[in-house]
Write a protein that holds these residues in place. Structure first.
Motif, short mmCIF file in Angstrom:
data_model
loop_
_atom_site.label_atom_id
_atom_site.label_comp_id
_atom_site.label_asym_id
_atom_site.label_seq_id
_atom_site.Cartn_x
_atom_site.Cartn_y
_atom_site.Cartn_z
N HIS A 198 4.33 -10.59 2.00
CA HIS A 198 5.48 -11.47 3.49
C HIS A 198 5.11 -12.95 2.53
O HIS A 198 6.37 -13.37 3.31
CB HIS A 198 4.40 -12.02 4.18
N ASP A 199 5.68 -12.41 0.86
CA ASP A 199 6.58 -14.06 0.47
C ASP A 199 7.27 -13.58 -0.33
O ASP A 199 8.11 -12.48 -0.34
CB ASP A 199 5.15 -14.67 -0.70
N GLU A 200 8.32 -14.62 -0.45
CA GLU A 200 9.68 -14.08 -0.30
C GLU A 200 9.76 -13.43 -1.48
O GLU A 200 10.98 -12.73 -1.86
CB GLU A 200 10.07 -15.98 -0.65
N GLN A 201 9.17 -13.26 -2.79
CA GLN A 201 9.17 -12.56 -3.75
C GLN A 201 9.68 -11.08 -3.85
O GLN A 201 10.19 -10.16 -4.32
CB GLN A 201 8.95 -13.28 -4.59
N TRP A 202 8.39 -10.97 -3.08
CA TRP A 202 8.28 -9.24 -2.28
C TRP A 202 9.80 -9.34 -1.68
O TRP A 202 10.41 -7.65 -2.00
CB TRP A 202 6.48 -9.02 -2.23
N LEU A 203 9.66 -9.86 -0.67
CA LEU A 203 10.85 -9.53 0.68
C LEU A 203 12.19 -9.31 -0.48
O LEU A 203 12.81 -8.40 -0.44
CB LEU A 203 10.66 -10.60 1.41
N ALA A 204 12.06 -9.88 -1.85
CA ALA A 204 13.68 -10.15 -2.62
C ALA A 204 13.85 -8.32 -3.16
O ALA A 204 14.95 -7.79 -3.13
CB ALA A 204 14.01 -10.95 -3.05
N ARG A 242 15.08 -6.91 8.93
CA ARG A 242 13.34 -7.50 9.24
C ARG A 242 13.58 -8.05 10.54
O ARG A 242 13.91 -8.33 11.49
CB ARG A 242 13.29 -8.84 8.63
#
Length: 162
Positions: free
Chosen positions: A77-83, A100
């Motif tokens: 759920h971190d921003e880097q993974w999401l991007a 999402r």
């Protein structure tokens, strides 16, 4: 809140039904003359109310009759993974919508494809793009309603128009 009036909403409503209308045809439909109609249309476009004008292709006639709603769950759920995940999913041409979500499902995809084998090929591409906790697929058996037209009547259309 926005500052649109009944003419602006009429223009938006008419264009979302038929994006091929000429300015003269649009002006006649909404009760304006051509020049004020064109100025309003230009203002709506410049202000971002009109994303783009497109032709809607019949997916069945084009050979894409299968619609699948794909629920995705992940422990990431971190921003880097999401991007990274978002960029990979957006690049998959079968994905028509990508959301999402709140609740038990993290992401919901609307996918169109040719058949079950086409969906299986899509599924294999999807699970390669990221480490996912779960993927659940629901095949649409029948499309009961389909529209691209927003319900503009739900929005207040200026003073006294409620």
């Amino acid at each position: 809140m926005n500052d649109l009036d009944k003419f602006d909403y009429a223009i938006l409503g008419a264009l979302q039904v038929d994006g091929t209308l000429s300015v003269a045809e649009l002006a006649e439909k909404v009760g304006l003359t051509s020049t004020p109609c064109w100025k309003r249309m230009k203002r709506l476009q410049d202000a971002g109310y009109l994303d783009r004008r497109v032709a809607l292709v019949n997916r069945r006639r084009a050979g894409l009759p299968v619609t699948v709603f794909v629920s995705v769950r992940t422990s990431q759920h971190d921003e880097q993974w999401l991007a990274k995940f978002a960029a990979a999913v957006v690049a998959l041409p079968e994905v028509m919508e990508f959301h999402r979500m709140s609740g038990d499902v993290d992401y919901l995809l609307k996918v169109v494809t040719t058949d079950i084998d086409g969906y299986d090929r899509f599924y294999k591409k999807l699970i390669r793009v990221a480490n996912l906790t779960g993927v659940s697929s629901a095949f649409s058996m029948e499309q009961i309603k389909y529209t691209t037209a927003l319900p503009l009547d739900l929005v207040s259309h200026g003073a006294g128009m409620g």
